[in-house]
Motif scaffolding. Sequence first.
Motif, mmCIF file in Angstrom:
data_model
loop_
_atom_site.group_PDB
_atom_site.id
_atom_site.type_symbol
_atom_site.label_atom_id
_atom_site.label_comp_id
_atom_site.label_asym_id
_atom_site.label_seq_id
_atom_site.Cartn_x
_atom_site.Cartn_y
_atom_site.Cartn_z
ATOM 1 N N PRO A 50 -7.519 -7.971 0.996
ATOM 2 C CA PRO A 50 -7.374 -6.641 1.609
ATOM 3 C C PRO A 50 -6.582 -5.682 0.706
ATOM 4 C CG PRO A 50 -7.012 -8.342 3.253
ATOM 5 C CD PRO A 50 -7.123 -9.057 1.928
ATOM 6 N N ALA A 51 -5.572 -6.196 0.013
ATOM 7 C CA ALA A 51 -4.777 -5.323 -0.869
ATOM 8 C C ALA A 51 -5.664 -4.731 -1.962
ATOM 9 C CB ALA A 51 -3.623 -6.110 -1.491
ATOM 10 N N GLN A 52 -6.535 -5.558 -2.512
ATOM 11 C CA GLN A 52 -7.423 -5.067 -3.579
ATOM 12 C C GLN A 52 -8.386 -4.003 -3.037
ATOM 13 O OE1 GLN A 52 -8.377 -9.160 -4.529
ATOM 14 N NE2 GLN A 52 -7.808 -8.840 -6.657
ATOM 15 N N SER A 108 5.158 -4.584 -5.276
ATOM 16 C CA SER A 108 5.373 -5.959 -4.824
ATOM 17 C C SER A 108 6.488 -6.555 -5.673
ATOM 18 C CB SER A 108 4.112 -6.813 -4.970
ATOM 19 O OG SER A 108 4.419 -8.165 -4.632
ATOM 20 N N VAL A 109 7.159 -7.548 -5.101
ATOM 21 C CA VAL A 109 8.160 -8.264 -5.898
ATOM 22 C C VAL A 109 7.674 -9.675 -6.230
ATOM 23 C CG1 VAL A 109 10.150 -6.945 -5.054
ATOM 24 C CG2 VAL A 109 9.418 -8.975 -3.801
ATOM 25 N N HIS A 110 6.445 -10.004 -5.852
ATOM 26 C CA HIS A 110 5.903 -11.344 -6.089
ATOM 27 C C HIS A 110 4.887 -11.333 -7.217
ATOM 28 C CE1 HIS A 110 7.401 -11.620 -1.910
ATOM 29 N NE2 HIS A 110 7.840 -12.781 -2.380
ATOM 30 N N TYR A 126 1.328 7.094 -2.751
ATOM 31 C CA TYR A 126 2.339 6.046 -2.513
ATOM 32 C C TYR A 126 2.035 5.331 -1.197
ATOM 33 C CZ TYR A 126 5.229 9.214 0.511
ATOM 34 O OH TYR A 126 5.694 10.051 1.493
ATOM 35 N N SER A 127 2.647 4.178 -1.033
ATOM 36 C CA SER A 127 2.337 3.290 0.105
ATOM 37 C C SER A 127 0.830 3.036 0.222
ATOM 38 C CB SER A 127 2.872 3.880 1.422
ATOM 39 O OG SER A 127 4.250 4.089 1.332
ATOM 40 N N PRO A 128 0.169 2.649 -0.869
ATOM 41 C CA PRO A 128 -1.283 2.473 -0.840
ATOM 42 C C PRO A 128 -1.743 1.356 0.081
ATOM 43 C CG PRO A 128 -0.371 1.558 -2.870
ATOM 44 C CD PRO A 128 0.737 2.326 -2.198
ATOM 45 N N LEU A 129 -0.822 0.442 0.406
ATOM 46 C CA LEU A 129 -1.173 -0.655 1.321
ATOM 47 C C LEU A 129 -0.624 -0.354 2.721
ATOM 48 C CD1 LEU A 129 -0.154 -3.599 -1.078
ATOM 49 C CD2 LEU A 129 -2.267 -2.267 -1.066
ATOM 50 N N GLY A 130 -0.250 0.911 2.942
ATOM 51 C CA GLY A 130 0.349 1.269 4.228
ATOM 52 C C GLY A 130 1.614 0.447 4.462
HETATM 53 P P1 A2P Z 1 6.174 -7.927 -1.404
HETATM 54 O O1 A2P Z 1 6.921 -6.906 -2.227
HETATM 55 O O2 A2P Z 1 7.080 -8.842 -0.642
HETATM 56 O O3 A2P Z 1 5.117 -8.642 -2.209
HETATM 57 P P2 A2P Z 1 2.957 -0.411 -0.352
HETATM 58 O O4 A2P Z 1 2.616 -0.570 -1.788
HETATM 59 O O5 A2P Z 1 1.926 0.233 0.500
HETATM 60 O O6 A2P Z 1 4.326 0.189 -0.132
HETATM 61 O O7 A2P Z 1 3.051 -1.912 0.251
HETATM 62 C C1 A2P Z 1 4.016 -2.771 -0.199
HETATM 63 C C2 A2P Z 1 4.131 -3.976 0.730
HETATM 64 O O8 A2P Z 1 2.955 -4.779 0.640
HETATM 65 C C3 A2P Z 1 5.273 -4.819 0.341
HETATM 66 O O9 A2P Z 1 5.863 -5.294 1.535
HETATM 67 C C4 A2P Z 1 4.650 -5.969 -0.461
HETATM 68 O O10 A2P Z 1 5.397 -7.148 -0.244
HETATM 69 C C5 A2P Z 1 3.279 -6.085 0.142
HETATM 70 N N1 A2P Z 1 2.231 -6.439 -0.839
HETATM 71 C C6 A2P Z 1 2.006 -5.879 -2.060
HETATM 72 N N2 A2P Z 1 0.928 -6.400 -2.650
HETATM 73 C C7 A2P Z 1 0.445 -7.335 -1.795
HETATM 74 C C8 A2P Z 1 -0.668 -8.234 -1.850
HETATM 75 N N3 A2P Z 1 -1.485 -8.253 -2.889
HETATM 76 N N4 A2P Z 1 -0.852 -9.061 -0.786
HETATM 77 C C9 A2P Z 1 -0.015 -9.038 0.268
HETATM 78 N N5 A2P Z 1 1.043 -8.208 0.382
HETATM 79 C C10 A2P Z 1 1.280 -7.363 -0.642
#
Ligand code: A2P
Length: 267
Positions: free
Chosen positions: A222-224, A241-243, A197-201
């Motif tokens: 960077p996310a990829q 993400s919510v986007h 979990y929290s893979p994107l920190g």
């Molecule tokens: P958002 O939901 O507003 O898109 P994790 O998965 O480590 O918990 O990280 C989640 C966070 O990273 C959320 O704040 C999310 O924001 C953001 N996030 C998720 N995917 C991306 C992406 N591809 N690029 C930038 N931010 C991202």
Amino acid sequence: MKMINEKYTLNNGVSIPKIGFGTWQIKPGDDTFNAVSLALKAGYRHIDTAAGYQNEESVGKAIKASKVPRDQIFVTSKLESHIKTYEEALDAFEKSMQALDLGYIDLFIIHAPWPWNEMGKDCREGNVLAYKALEKVYKEGRVKAIGVSNFSKDDVENILKNCDVVPAVNQIGYFIGLDQSEIISYCREHDILIEAYSPLGIGYLLSNETIQSVAKRYHVSPAQICIRYLLQKETLPLPKSVHEDRIIQNTHVDFEISLDDMSLLDT
Ligand code: A2P
């Protein structure tokens, strides 16, 4: 096959999609309904929720509204961290079942080895009691697999010593730069899949210069890189993400990070 369609096999033979959609910190109601609907549209077939996120009901509604057959979606939920008795764990399972309303749960796990407000407390006995409740519903076929989350080596050892069913997963915080090697190798020895979990920190890694420079080389974001790194570590990332654009982007991880770049990211 595209990574978003690939699966790991759990230690009991059940298949689990290699990338899960995380719903931590997505508000119950429209926010969760919309995010999960977008994720299913983008091709995710694994949704991770928890009683503690208070969004199980919205996850269930989005899944039902999607018209994707139930057996093609893998749903995880979690027993709240303060529940450490057999009866309370059974009651909590029923509540999750009712909230999701999907007939069965694919994976049900103990959210943490201690209550969030008493981190580090010795709850070994309570974890065994709670896990035995999970074993009961697993043996009844109401859940396809059971496991744990945030468990240390000692916590997992306690379950292995005192319970029958080897946990299928241990879901832990894991991302580039966080050394989890001890618990990962211990779980691997026992065929327990690591979910990250929290893979994107929680988003903080995305501005890291090293990750940004590696991402440029592969013409990805960077996310990829963060998600692909965890897959190459044979763990199961749960990006949130919510986007819509990000939800989609996070599924496009069909490239290979070289061993040199993996080592660079390790540091
Ligand atoms: P958002 O939901 O507003 O898109 P994790 O998965 O480590 O918990 O990280 C989640 C966070 O990273 C959320 O704040 C999310 O924001 C953001 N996030 C998720 N995917 C991306 C992406 N591809 N690029 C930038 N931010 C991202």
